[in-house]
Design an enzyme around this catalytic site. Structure first.
Site, PDB file in Angstrom:
ATOM      1  N   HIS A 142      57.190  58.040  12.320  1.00 56.76           N
ATOM      2  CA  HIS A 142      56.130  58.546  11.449  1.00 56.76           C
ATOM      3  C   HIS A 142      54.870  58.995  12.179  1.00 56.76           C
ATOM      4  CE1 HIS A 142      54.419  54.158  10.954  1.00 56.76           C
ATOM      5  NE2 HIS A 142      54.835  54.408  12.184  1.00 56.76           N
ATOM      6  N   HIS A 143      54.852  58.881  13.521  1.00 60.11           N
ATOM      7  CA  HIS A 143      53.692  59.361  14.274  1.00 60.11           C
ATOM      8  C   HIS A 143      53.883  60.781  14.795  1.00 60.11           C
ATOM      9  CE1 HIS A 143      52.042  55.418  13.966  1.00 60.11           C
ATOM     10  NE2 HIS A 143      52.903  54.851  14.791  1.00 60.11           N
ATOM     11  N   ALA A 144      55.018  61.404  14.502  1.00 62.59           N
ATOM     12  CA  ALA A 144      55.269  62.771  14.960  1.00 62.59           C
ATOM     13  C   ALA A 144      54.646  63.774  13.996  1.00 62.59           C
ATOM     14  CB  ALA A 144      56.767  63.018  15.084  1.00 62.59           C
TER      15      ALA A 144
END
Length: 301
Positions: free
Chosen positions: A119-121
């Site tokens: 979810h940090h992309a």
């Protein structure tokens, strides 16, 4: 029977701070099989999706540079991974697993990925051990190909805010992003989800479960989703080296039970991805993740 995506680990040296928690991807399937929670038939090895499906979410220039190993040194440091062809192959396979899980969940109510939750992309960059955003790609896939899916809810209960996911769907009203995370944890610069619930360091079981129990049923009524993606990170545990919250394994189990039971009661297909977990003892990580699969089998099996 549960459907579980599992991509074997690649043979590539990893940073010391990530090598240990990667063991869970091998140990968890062994645990589930040993207990008889699932059988070998439950597992499937996913396949990479067509490039066009990835490019619904990620910028062409970024994806091409990622494939070619042309990230700058600064960009590579931000991801936390040394680049290799095997690394990219596994990342693309994992996101293919989340897409396949979504299609299986539409048929069977639930499917789980032993990985995912990257979810940090962002559209044009990777961060925090995340290169490509699997749940965002799968959500966009459903919106493009499944007429019965008009609204999606992403429930991100990893201890870190889903900043990449929030940014990707900032202007997409068909996807509602909900992130409940440590207020003072990574990333230091938060994005704005549709709903963010930042938590104080040391938040305990009772406080966490009360807040989630007050929030998620209301969200389901207000958002009226057709599909749910659930990021079930176990870095909320008090034993986690990076988490700073105070949940016990039982509190983490009750969290999963609350989410999955609501999905079942509302007849909402749900895809579960594992997310983070960095406890000192690998047994704490594997056991907390195993609880998620035990509950899935109990409620949907």
């Amino acid at each position: 029977m549960l459907s579980i995506a599992w991509a074997p680990l690649y043979a590539h040296p990893l940073p010391e701070n990530h090598r240990f928690p990667m063991l869970k991807y091998e140990l968890l399937p062994e645990q589930l099989l040993r207990e008889g929670i699932v059988s070998e038939a439950s597992f499937f090895v996913p396949t990479p999706p067509p490039e066009a499906e990835i490019l619904r979410t990620h910028a062409v220039a970024y994806y091409q540079r990622l494939l070619a190993g042309q990230l700058t040194r600064q960009e590579e440091r931000a991801t936390g991974f040394p680049w290799s062809e095997q690394l990219i192959e596994r990342e693309v396979t994992i996101l293919g697993g989340t897409i396949e899980c979504a299609l299986r969940a539409l048929q069977h109510g639930i499917a789980l990925n032993i990985a995912g939750g990257t979810h940090h992309a962002f559209a044009d960059r990777g961060e925090g051990f995340c290169l490509l955003n699997d749940q965002a790609i799968a959500a966009n896939y459903l919106l493009a190909h499944e007429p019965g899916v008009g609204k999606i809810l992403i429930v991100d209960l990893d201890v870190h805010q889903g900043n990449g996911t929030a940014a990707l769907f900032r202007h997409q009203p068909r996807v509602f992003t909900f992130s409940m995370h440590g207020a003072r944890n990574y990333p230091h610069r938060k994005e704005q989800s549709d709903l963010d619930l930042p938590l104080a360091d040391g938040t305990d079981d009772a406080t966490y479960l009360r807040l989630l129990g007050d929030t998620l049923p209301r969200l389901l009524d207000e958002v009226q989703p057709d599909f749910v993606f659930y990021l079930a990170g176990v870095d909320v545990l008090a034993t986690d080296k990076l988490g700073h919250l105070g949940l016990t394994r039982e509190g983490c189990r009750q969290r999963d039970q609350l989410v999955l039971r609501l999905c079942q009661q509302h007849r909402l297909p749900v895809v579960v991805c594992m997310g983070g977990g960095y406890s000192v003892r690998i047994a704490d990580i594997v056991e907390a993740h195993a609880n998620t699969f035990r509950l899935a089998a109990e409620l949907f099996g």
